[in-house]
Write an enzyme that holds these catalytic residues in place. Structure first.
Site, PDB file in Angstrom:
ATOM      1  N   GLU A  71       0.889  -1.169   0.093  1.00 23.85           N
ATOM      2  CA  GLU A  71      -0.015   0.084   0.206  1.00 23.85           C
ATOM      3  C   GLU A  71       1.032   1.120   0.077  1.00 23.85           C
ATOM      4  OE1 GLU A  71      -3.699   1.668   2.620  1.00 23.85           O
ATOM      5  OE2 GLU A  71      -2.407  -0.036   3.600  1.00 23.85           O
TER       6      GLU A  71
ATOM      7  N   LYS B 278      -9.050   2.366  -2.490  1.00 27.81           N
ATOM      8  CA  LYS B 278      -9.464   1.645  -1.175  1.00 27.81           C
ATOM      9  C   LYS B 278     -11.092   2.015  -0.630  1.00 27.81           C
ATOM     10  CE  LYS B 278      -7.126   1.020   3.302  1.00 27.81           C
ATOM     11  NZ  LYS B 278      -6.077   1.402   4.082  1.00 27.81           N
TER      12      LYS B 278
ATOM     13  N   CYS C 149      -5.327  -3.323   2.259  1.00 29.82           N
ATOM     14  CA  CYS C 149      -5.217  -3.368   3.928  1.00 29.82           C
ATOM     15  C   CYS C 149      -6.564  -3.316   4.689  1.00 29.82           C
ATOM     16  CB  CYS C 149      -4.434  -2.410   4.365  1.00 29.82           C
ATOM     17  SG  CYS C 149      -3.726  -2.204   5.939  1.00 29.82           S
TER      18      CYS C 149
ATOM     19  N   SER D 193       0.488  -2.458   7.289  1.00 31.51           N
ATOM     20  CA  SER D 193      -0.137  -2.852   8.463  1.00 31.51           C
ATOM     21  C   SER D 193       0.926  -2.673   9.531  1.00 31.51           C
ATOM     22  CB  SER D 193      -0.705  -4.216   8.311  1.00 31.51           C
ATOM     23  OG  SER D 193      -1.243  -4.869   9.509  1.00 31.51           O
TER      24      SER D 193
ATOM     25  N   LYS E 182       0.853 -10.114  16.508  1.00 32.24           N
ATOM     26  CA  LYS E 182      -0.358  -9.613  15.580  1.00 32.24           C
ATOM     27  C   LYS E 182      -0.178 -10.516  14.099  1.00 32.24           C
ATOM     28  CE  LYS E 182      -1.950  -5.831  13.002  1.00 32.24           C
ATOM     29  NZ  LYS E 182      -1.591  -4.450  12.517  1.00 32.24           N
TER      30      LYS E 182
ATOM     31  N   ASN F 261      13.969  14.857  41.648  1.00 30.07           N
ATOM     32  CA  ASN F 261      14.008  15.122  40.400  1.00 30.07           C
ATOM     33  C   ASN F 261      15.280  15.935  40.163  1.00 30.07           C
ATOM     34  OD1 ASN F 261      11.599  13.950  39.890  1.00 30.07           O
ATOM     35  ND2 ASN F 261      10.321  15.876  40.218  1.00 30.07           N
TER      36      ASN F 261
ATOM     37  N   THR G   1      14.596   6.476  28.211  1.00 22.79           N
ATOM     38  CA  THR G   1      14.695   4.916  28.825  1.00 22.79           C
ATOM     39  C   THR G   1      13.357   4.733  29.554  1.00 22.79           C
ATOM     40  OG1 THR G   1      15.795   5.525  30.687  1.00 22.79           O
ATOM     41  CG2 THR G   1      17.249   4.769  29.043  1.00 22.79           C
TER      42      THR G   1
ATOM     43  N   GLU H 298       5.848   3.364  33.288  1.00 27.02           N
ATOM     44  CA  GLU H 298       6.093   4.511  33.744  1.00 27.02           C
ATOM     45  C   GLU H 298       5.521   5.560  33.178  1.00 27.02           C
ATOM     46  OE1 GLU H 298      10.504   3.510  34.938  1.00 27.02           O
ATOM     47  OE2 GLU H 298      10.575   4.477  33.201  1.00 27.02           O
TER      48      GLU H 298
ATOM     49  N   LYS I 187       2.956  14.790  30.750  1.00 26.47           N
ATOM     50  CA  LYS I 187       4.374  13.889  30.611  1.00 26.47           C
ATOM     51  C   LYS I 187       4.170  13.186  29.290  1.00 26.47           C
ATOM     52  CE  LYS I 187       5.861  13.907  35.390  1.00 26.47           C
ATOM     53  NZ  LYS I 187       6.402  13.090  36.297  1.00 26.47           N
TER      54      LYS I 187
END
Length: 611
Positions: free
Chosen positions: A44, A111, A163, A191, A197, A418, A442, A447, A570
């Site tokens: 596609e 499509k 798709c 996809s 999946k 912090n 990271t 988190e 955040k």
């Protein structure tokens, strides 16, 4: 039916890389010709790349795609090719496949259904085509059939589901293609990859071939095309409910040609790999593409000795190992832009690509220092160690003087945590700038859920490779990587309990003590974000399965939703991340949530009244 050889051609394309995209299509076309293919299908939007975003909305971009198609037509001598591109008609843009047979443009198939969930926003750019509708399109003065149509080659009739078309149940175009008695359906796709999946796709292709009693050929884009989504290059063929062929996924090659014969016998079938292996291959390929497409010369990483940064380090080493294995040293080094001898070994290459630093404070332990050092040395990464207490004290002294009082752990816990994380950021960025390298952030998905991360601290970075996977998975994967991938340098990492090491050592800080057990957080997250349940629905769902005291479970649920609501800002600022799991919390790709809200106040109050 005459014997027909077809080819599915996966491509690693890049938006606005017009020449590169065209050359990769030509490479695939020429390789398919050499293999004897009669009919080839590209993925596609192969001409432009799927991730072109709002470029699709411009006038010039679809027009240039048409000119690229016109340039491709002379190269189709002796072969038929189906290639994807956007086409503008008036104010509408259509996601189409163009069919070119032996230098003649035969038609366009648009499509019919748009992908609008998860990472996909196709309705922003494209208009769905109506079933049965067929018009004439002016292609540089030539009238070309445009719409819902089928084609024929060597007495084999074929059509297309593009798709999302294939995922629409009883209204999908395949049923109308069956009524037209097609022998072959192509599914050119873009996809996105997600762990696990591929089995869904296999089931779809097998069931589609059974439902429509035909050959069904699937072909997907490949690689980290434009930054966030990873495409796995899935290609396979099924007939009447039986899988006949399936190629390997996630190749480091730019162009992968898989030939299939329209014969009802089994051809090469690649086995489905476990999620741990899928993660390793997808993330390492995505890092390689991100590095080379951004014209960067490697990665810099603040290596704490903990699970998250260690995962990032191992993925870079896997990138080198897997890239070398698939491409060979010479091609890998050229694509990576490295001026090294062709015979350079694994550790030598890693040393040029990955630079790490352990940035300690008085709250850091020797265990994490040794963990980081041993891992870096085992991988071949450059390793530095320095302390940042001087910088932290400088910031602390200035603010204490300004406010007229000392900072204490009893009163200023978060502030004191912090500043340590933030003090690490400027110097590691310096190293990244010096190396012309990507700084790796990271933070993991767990988190991100609850904001257990310091903005402009551990979130600093150009790329956040593991932001879409849970801490539970990371911990499990590192154990697997030590045993299965042979990364013995993970021994110390895997022996440590996850901790931020920002409080004094005597306060015995651990992540789970600050938050909740990670497996509990994962289950709440899956129900709240993936399944979109309310706090009360989650409580009743988990009440029996977790076996926790009602008050404790309610406390965990309340904590999750309160921290989730408070920390959307955040998540809005996280560095670009890869979509790797079945869902993620990046508001730019999967889950949008208001930055300001009432924070589930009424829903959590109702939770308190449940007996």
């Amino acid at each position: 039916m005459n014997k027909l050889q077809i080819a599915a051609i996966s491509l690693n394309q890049t938006p606005l890389d017009w020449k590169g995209n065209f050359d990769r299509i030509l490479d695939g076309l020429n390789e398919a010709k050499k293999s004897g293919a009669d009919l080839v299908c590209f993925p596609e939007l192969a001409i432009t790349g799927y991730g072109s975003e709002d470029l699709f909305l411009s006038q010039w971009f679809p027009q240039k795609a048409l000119r690229q198609l016109a340039s491709l037509i002379p190269h189709t001598d002796g072969i038929t090719a189906a290639v994807g591109l956007p086409v503008r008609i008036g104010k509408d843009i259509f996601n189409t496949v163009a069919i070119v047979e032996n230098q003649v443009l035969k038609g366009f198939v648009p499509k019919q259904y748009m992908a609008i969930d998860g990472v996909h926003y196709e309705f922003r750019w494209f208009t769905p085509w109506e079933a049965h509708k067929l018009i004439e399109f002016d292609f540089f003065g030539e009238q070309i059939p445009f719409g819902d149509q089928i084609f024929s080659l060597k007495n084999v009739s074929y059509g297309f589901e593009i798709c999302e078309d294939a995922w629409r149940g009883e209204v999908r175009p395949g049923y109308r293609l069956r009524d037209r008695k097609v022998d072959l359906i192509f599914n050119p796709s873009a996809s996105h990859f997600a762990m696990g999946k591929t089995q869904e796709r296999i089931d779809l292709v097998i069931e589609s071939s059974r439902l429509f009693d035909c050959y069904y050929c699937y072909v997907n884009l490949l690689g980290n095309e434009s930054g966030r989504m990873i495409f796995d290059g899935e290609t396979m063929l099924a007939k009447s409910g039986k899988l006949l062929g399936r190629a390997p996924l996630l190749s480091f090659q730019d162009t992968v040609v898989t030939s299939f014969y329209l014969e009802e016998k089994e051809q090469q079938i690649e086995p489905v790999h476990a999620k741990e292996e899928e993660f390793a291959q997808a993330a390492s390929l995505a890092l390689f593409d991100y590095m080379r497409k951004s014209k960067s010369q490697g990665f810099v990483l603040s290596l704490s000795g903990g699970a998250d940064s260690s995962t990032c380090a191992v993925l870079v080493a896997e990138m080198v190992k897997r890239g070398k294995s698939q491409l060979g040293n010479q091609v890998f080094l050229k694509k990576a832009g490295l001026a090294l001898a062709e015979g350079s070994d694994q550790k030598t290459i890693v040393s040029k690509i990955l630079t790490t630093a352990y940035q300690g404070t008085k709250n850091s332990s020797e265990d994490t220092h040794l963990s980081a050092k041993e891992l870096a040395e085992s991988l071949g990464a450059v390793f530095y160690r320095w302390d940042i207490d001087e910088e932290v004290n400088s910031y602390r002294n200035k603010i204490e003087k300004a406010i007229g009082r000392p900072l204490t752990w009893e009163r200023d816990d978060i502030t004191l945590q912090n500043i340590q994380a933030r003090a690490r950021s400027p110097i590691i960025w310096m190293l990244s700038n010096l190396n012309n390298a990507l700084l790796m952030a990271t933070s993991n998905r767990s988190e991100g859920d609850v904001g257990y991360t310091t903005m402009d601290g551990d979130t600093s970075g150009s790329i956040s490779p593991i932001a879409a996977v849970s801490k539970t998975f990371i911990i499990h994967w590192l154990q697997w990587a030590e045993k299965t991938l042979g990364h013995s340098g993970l021994r110390r990492v895997n022996s440590l309990q996850p901790t931020a090491e920002l409080r004094p050592l005597e306060r015995t800080q651990t992540d789970e003590k600050d938050l909740m057990p990670y497996p509990v957080l994962l289950q709440i997250e899956q129900l709240a974000i993936r399944e979109r349940m309310s706090p009360i629905e989650i409580y009743f769902t988990l009440q029996e399965s977790l076996g926790l005291e009602p008050g404790i479970l309610k406390g965990y649920i309340k904590k999750f939703f309160q921290l989730w609501s408070r920390n959307q800002w955040k998540r809005e600022r996280l560095a670009p991340s890869f979509h790797l799991d079945e869902f993620n919390v990046d508001p730019k790709t999967w889950y949008r949530f208001p930055i300001l809200s009432g924070g589930y106040a009424e829903e959590l109050e109702e939770l308190d009244h449940i007996n």
